[in-house]
Design an enzyme around this catalytic site. Structure first.
Site, mmCIF file in Angstrom:
data_model
loop_
_atom_site.group_PDB
_atom_site.id
_atom_site.type_symbol
_atom_site.label_atom_id
_atom_site.label_comp_id
_atom_site.label_asym_id
_atom_site.label_seq_id
_atom_site.Cartn_x
_atom_site.Cartn_y
_atom_site.Cartn_z
ATOM 1 N N HIS A 438 0.844 -1.205 0.000
ATOM 2 C CA HIS A 438 0.000 0.000 0.000
ATOM 3 C C HIS A 438 0.882 1.259 0.000
ATOM 4 C CE1 HIS A 438 -3.530 2.479 1.452
ATOM 5 N NE2 HIS A 438 -2.519 3.216 1.867
ATOM 6 N N GLU A 439 1.842 1.325 0.947
ATOM 7 C CA GLU A 439 2.703 2.516 1.042
ATOM 8 C C GLU A 439 3.580 2.647 -0.195
ATOM 9 O OE1 GLU A 439 1.999 4.599 3.156
ATOM 10 O OE2 GLU A 439 1.005 3.453 4.741
ATOM 11 N N HIS A 442 1.913 4.436 -2.999
ATOM 12 C CA HIS A 442 1.740 5.886 -2.847
ATOM 13 C C HIS A 442 2.775 6.660 -3.655
ATOM 14 C CE1 HIS A 442 -1.543 5.637 -0.247
ATOM 15 N NE2 HIS A 442 -0.948 5.588 0.940
ATOM 16 N N GLU A 487 -6.431 6.375 -2.239
ATOM 17 C CA GLU A 487 -6.316 5.346 -1.196
ATOM 18 C C GLU A 487 -6.852 4.003 -1.701
ATOM 19 O OE1 GLU A 487 -4.851 5.268 1.851
ATOM 20 O OE2 GLU A 487 -4.053 7.221 1.273
ATOM 21 N N ASP A 491 -5.024 0.433 -1.802
ATOM 22 C CA ASP A 491 -5.612 -0.733 -1.112
ATOM 23 C C ASP A 491 -5.734 -1.935 -2.042
ATOM 24 O OD1 ASP A 491 -5.860 0.441 1.364
ATOM 25 O OD2 ASP A 491 -7.919 1.098 1.065
#
Length: 526
Positions: A438-439, A442, A487, A491
Site C-alpha cells: 500500500h505505502e 503511494h 487510497e 488498497d
C-alpha cells in the site's frame, strides 16, 4: 545519570500521586507569580506585554498568539527553517459548531476558566468579567485564522519572509526579542529567514492586540495558556476539570483522549519528553534483529513483485515504466526505528543538562520544557540528512513521505495480528505485506492524477480508474469513489502485489500450516 535513568525518574515522579496531591496548586502559583500573576494592573505598554510573552514562550514552551517550531524548509529540503503558524487553541473555534451550540461551548469553557481561577486564586476584581472578556478575545483571535482549504487554494501554505518584514507586517510583537528568547543562545538578526504558514493571521492578530481596549485581558490570556500547558502536571482537581471539559466539548470519545489510568498518562507524558529513550527500550523488547531481517526480506519481495506488475500495465509507455522502476529502486526504506535511537551516547548527550527531582513532578515538567526549547535551536543547526520520523517506533502507523521519498514502518506494526515470526508466511504477507505494498504504491500518485502522465495511454488509464470508482460506489455503504480514489488504488493494488509477492516467496521458502483452522494458505492470506 543516563537518559534512560532520567526517563525512569520522570515516570516515577509522575506516578507519585500522593506527593502531587500534597503539593496541590502551590508549585504553579509560585511560577505564575514569576510572570506577574493574575492580578497585574500596569500592562498598559507594549514592553510589559512582550516581556511576558518572551518569558512564557522562551522559558515554558507556551505559545499563546502564534506557534513557533523548526522544520524542513519547503524551499530547500536539505536545511531546517524557523516556521510560524497560528496557535493550537484549547477552545474549539466557532466554525466547528452551529450558532446555538457555540453559545453552549462558550458557557462551558467560561465555567472551566472560572474553575481554574478558583483553584489558583485567579483575578480578584470581578473574575467573571475578566474571564468573559478573555473568552471574547480568544473568539476574536480564532476568527482571524485563515482556513486551511483557503490557504491551499491561494498558495499561502508557505510564505518566505524575514524578521524585519514580520516586524513591519505585525508590529504588535517584538519579533526579534521573542525569537531570540525561544532560540537562545543562537544569535538572531532582522535578516533571519522565516517560513510563515498564515501571514493574514499574523497581520490580524497584531491588529487585534493593538486595538484591544483592555490590555490586562492579553495578560490573563497568556496566563490561561500557561496554566493550560502546565496544569496536567498538577493534582487530580485539574485532571478532573480537563476531563469534564473534554467530555462536554467532544463527547465520550474526546474524554477518552485523556487517560483515565495514571500509568497511561505518565507513559504518554514520559514519551513526549523522552521519545528516543522509550523508543530504544521498546525496540530492545519487541523488535529483535531477526524480526527486522525478515521484514526487510518481505519488503524486498514486494518490491520485486511491483517491478513485474509494472511490466504488465497496458496504459504505461516504456519511458514512464523505466522512470517508475527507478522511483521504486531509489525509495528510502525505514523499518522498525530511526538508527539514531540506538546510539546511546548521542541520546545521553541530548539529555545531559537535564536535572530531575523525583519528589516534584511539576518542576520536572517545567525543566523538560526548558530542555525542549534548548533542543529546538540545535535543530536549526542540523541539516535534513538525518530524517526525523513523523511517528514513534512503537506506533501502529506506516506512511510514505513525498518530501523524502521514503516509506516508514515502525516496530509497533510488527506485532500480532499484523506480523509474527511464527506465523505462516500467508498471514504475514496478507497483513503487514499488504501495508507495505500500500505505502509503496503511494509513490505513483502523480501518474493517476489529471495531466500526471502525458505520455501514457490516458484512455486506457481512465478506463481502469472509472472501473475502480464504480466498484467502490457499488458497495452498500456510501463511498465517494472519486474522493477516495488514491487510497483505493493503494488498497486494491497493494492486495494484488502482496499476494503475488507471497506466491513468489513460496518458490524459495517452505510454508507453515495452521492445521486447526481448516483454512488453505490462500484463505489465510485473505
Amino acid at each position: 545519570g543516563s537518559a534512560k535513568e532520567k526517563a525512569i525518574q520522570f515516570y516515577r515522579s509522575c506516578m507519585d500521586t500522593q506527593q502531587i496531591e500534597s503539593q496541590g496548586t502551590q508549585p504553579l502559583k509560585d511560577l505564575l507569580n514569576q510572570v506577574g500573576g493574575w492580578n497585574i494592573t500596569d500592562v498598559g505598554n507594549g514592553k510589559d506585554f512582550n516581556e511576558t510573552l518572551q518569558t512564557v514562550m522562551g522559558r515554558y514552551n507556551t505559545f499563546p498568539f502564534f506557534r513557533v517550531h523548526v522544520g524542513p524548509s519547503p524551499f530547500n529540503l536539505k536545511t531546517n527553517i524557523i516556521q510560524i503558524d497560528h496557535p493550537e487553541f484549547e477552545m474549539p473555534p466557532k466554525s466547528k459548531f452551529k450558532g446555538k451550540n457555540y453559545l453552549e461551548v462558550l458557557r462551558v469553557y467560561l465555567s472551566y476558566l472560572k474553575k481554574l481561577g478558583d483553584l489558583l486564586g485567579g483575578p480578584q476584581d470581578d473574575p467573571s468579567d475578566s474571564f468573559s472578556l478573555t473568552l471574547s478575545f480568544i473568539s476574536n483571535l480564532q476568527q482571524v485564522v485563515t482556513p486551511l482549504q483557503e490557504r491551499q487554494q491561494r498558495g499561502m501554505l508557505f510564505f518566505l519572509t524575514t524578521i524585519k518584514e514580520l516586524q513591519e507586517k505585525a508590529p504588535a510583537i517584538d519579533w526579534l526579542s521573542c525569537l531570540q528568547a525561544i532560540f537562545y543562545p543562537m544569535p538572531m538578526n532582522y535578516s533571519q529567514p522565516i517560513a510563515v504558514h498564515d501571514m493574514d493571521y499574523l497581520r490580524g492578530m497584531s491588529q487585534l492586540i493593538e486595538q484591544w481596549p483592555k490590555k490586562r485581558v492579553l495578560h490573563i490570556y497568556m496566563i490561561i495558556c500557561l496554566v493550560g500547558n502546565l496544569s496536567p502536571a498538577l493534582d487530580s482537581r485539574f485532571q478532573d476539570a480537563r476531563w469534564e471539559l473534554s467530555k462536554i466539548l467532544y463527547g465520550e470519545m474526546g474524554s477518552r483522549m485523556i487517560s483515565a489510568e495514571r500509568w497511561r498518562k505518565c507513559l504518554t507524558d514520559t514519551s513526549s519528553f523522552f521519545e528516543p529513550v522509550l523508543g530504544e527500550m521498546i525496540v530492545q523488547e519487541i523488535f529483535p534483529q531477526q524480526t527486522k531481517k525478515l521484514a526487510e526480506q518481505m519488503f524486498s519481495e514486494i518490491q520485486d513483485a511491483l517491478y513485474r506488475q509494472l511490466d504488465q500495465l497496458e496504459w504505461m509507455d516504456e519511458q514512464t515504466r523505466q522512470k517508475a522502476k527507478a522511483l521504486v529502486s531509489e525509495l528510502q526504506v525505514e523499518i522498525g526505528y530511526p538508527a539514531y535511537i540506538l546510539q546511546t551516547d548521542k541520546v545521553n548527550l541530548e539529555y545531559q543538562k537535564l536535572e530531575l527531582n523525583e519528589d516534584t513532578f511539576f518542576l520536572n515538567v517545567v525543566t523538560c520544557l526548558k530542555v525542549l526549547r534548548e533542543n529546538s535551536y540545535l535543530k536549526l543547526l542540523q541539516d535534513q540528512s538525518q530524517h526525523n520520523w513523523h511517528v514513534s517506533p512503537w506506533t501502529v502507523h506506516s506512511y510514505y513521505s513525498i518530501r523524502h521519498h521514503m516509506v516508514v514502518f515502525p516496530a509497533g506494526m510488527f506485532r500480532s495480528p499484523f506480523f509474527h515470526m511464527e506465523f505462516p508466511s500467508a498471514v504475514n504477507f496478507g497483513a503487514i505485506g499488504v501495508f507495505m505494498a500500500h505505502e509503496l504504491l503511494h509513490t505513483f500518485y502523480g501518474y493517476v492524477l489529471p495531466g500526471g502522465c502525458p505520455t501514457c495511454n490516458r484512455s486506457a488509464l481512465q478506463k481502469s480508474i472509472d472501473c475502480l470508482i464504480k466498484q467502490y460506489e457499488s458497495y452498500s455503504f456510501k463511498v465517494n469513489g472519486t474522493f477516495t480514489l488514491l487510497e483505493n488504488i493503494a488498497d486494491t493494488g497493494g492486495l494484488t502485489i502482496a499476494y503475488q509477492a507471497y506466491k513468489n516467496w513460496l518458490k524459495k521458502h517452505k510454508e507453515k500450516d495452521l492445521p486447526k483452522t481448516g483454512l488453505s494458505h490462500d484463505q489465510l492470506f485473505y
